[in-house]
Scaffold this motif. Structure first.
Motif, short mmCIF file in Angstrom:
data_model
loop_
_atom_site.label_atom_id
_atom_site.label_comp_id
_atom_site.label_asym_id
_atom_site.label_seq_id
_atom_site.Cartn_x
_atom_site.Cartn_y
_atom_site.Cartn_z
N PHE A 1 0.83 -1.20 0.00
CA PHE A 1 0.00 0.00 0.00
C PHE A 1 0.86 1.25 0.00
N ASP A 2 0.29 2.35 -0.43
CA ASP A 2 0.99 3.63 -0.47
C ASP A 2 0.93 4.28 0.91
N VAL A 3 1.65 3.66 1.85
CA VAL A 3 1.74 4.17 3.22
C VAL A 3 3.20 4.19 3.64
N ALA A 4 3.50 5.04 4.58
CA ALA A 4 4.81 5.04 5.22
C ALA A 4 4.60 4.46 6.61
N TYR A 5 5.61 3.78 7.13
CA TYR A 5 5.45 3.23 8.47
C TYR A 5 6.79 3.13 9.18
N GLU A 6 6.69 3.11 10.51
CA GLU A 6 7.86 2.92 11.36
C GLU A 6 7.45 2.00 12.50
N THR A 7 8.13 0.89 12.61
CA THR A 7 7.82 -0.09 13.64
C THR A 7 8.64 0.20 14.89
N THR B 1 3.27 -0.11 15.39
CA THR B 1 3.76 0.51 14.16
C THR B 1 2.98 1.78 13.89
N VAL B 2 3.69 2.87 13.66
CA VAL B 2 3.07 4.12 13.26
C VAL B 2 2.93 4.07 11.74
N VAL B 3 1.72 4.30 11.26
CA VAL B 3 1.43 4.24 9.83
C VAL B 3 0.91 5.60 9.38
N GLU B 4 1.41 6.09 8.24
CA GLU B 4 0.97 7.35 7.67
C GLU B 4 0.42 7.11 6.27
N ALA B 5 -0.71 7.75 5.96
CA ALA B 5 -1.32 7.63 4.64
C ALA B 5 -1.91 8.98 4.22
N ASP B 6 -2.13 9.15 2.93
CA ASP B 6 -2.71 10.38 2.43
C ASP B 6 -4.19 10.51 2.79
N ASP B 7 -4.85 9.38 2.98
CA ASP B 7 -6.28 9.44 3.29
C ASP B 7 -6.67 8.23 4.13
N VAL B 8 -7.81 8.34 4.79
CA VAL B 8 -8.25 7.29 5.71
C VAL B 8 -8.59 5.99 4.98
#
Length: 103
Positions: free
Chosen positions: A31-37, A42-49
């Protein structure tokens, strides 16, 4: 990115969960998400919900087990774009120093 979430997905077992948690993390790569475990999730970032929820659903489904526990906390800032690192930087600015890291 405007949607930031804290995600934890794990099978309910007594032994190590590392291999199953790794499957959940690997599922995010589709998926088009950024994450940091980190050690607790895990913190996940996305452009939309919608993108975020699709990624979370895939992570949940990737874990094998008779019972899977998923925790999700979403911060959907709708008035402006803000990423997770900016949130940490603002806290560090208030502290006047870098936030402590685990050993």
């Amino acid at each position: 990115m405007t949607v930031i979430a804290m995600l934890s997905v794990a099978p309910v077992v007594e032994e190590s969960m590392a291999s199953e948690v790794a499957k959940a993390i690997a599922a995010l790569d589709d998926f088009d998400v950024a994450y940091e475990t980190n050690p607790m999730g895990t913190v996940v970032e996305a452009d939309d919900v919608d993108t975020l929820l699709d990624a979370v659903a895939a992570a949940h489904k990737a874990v094998d087990g008779d019972r899977v526990s998923t925790f999700l906390k979403i911060d959907d800032k709708r008035t402006r774009t803000q990423d997770a690192s900016e949130k940490v930087s603002r806290v560090e600015a208030e502290l006047g120093r870098e936030a402590r890291r685990t050993r």
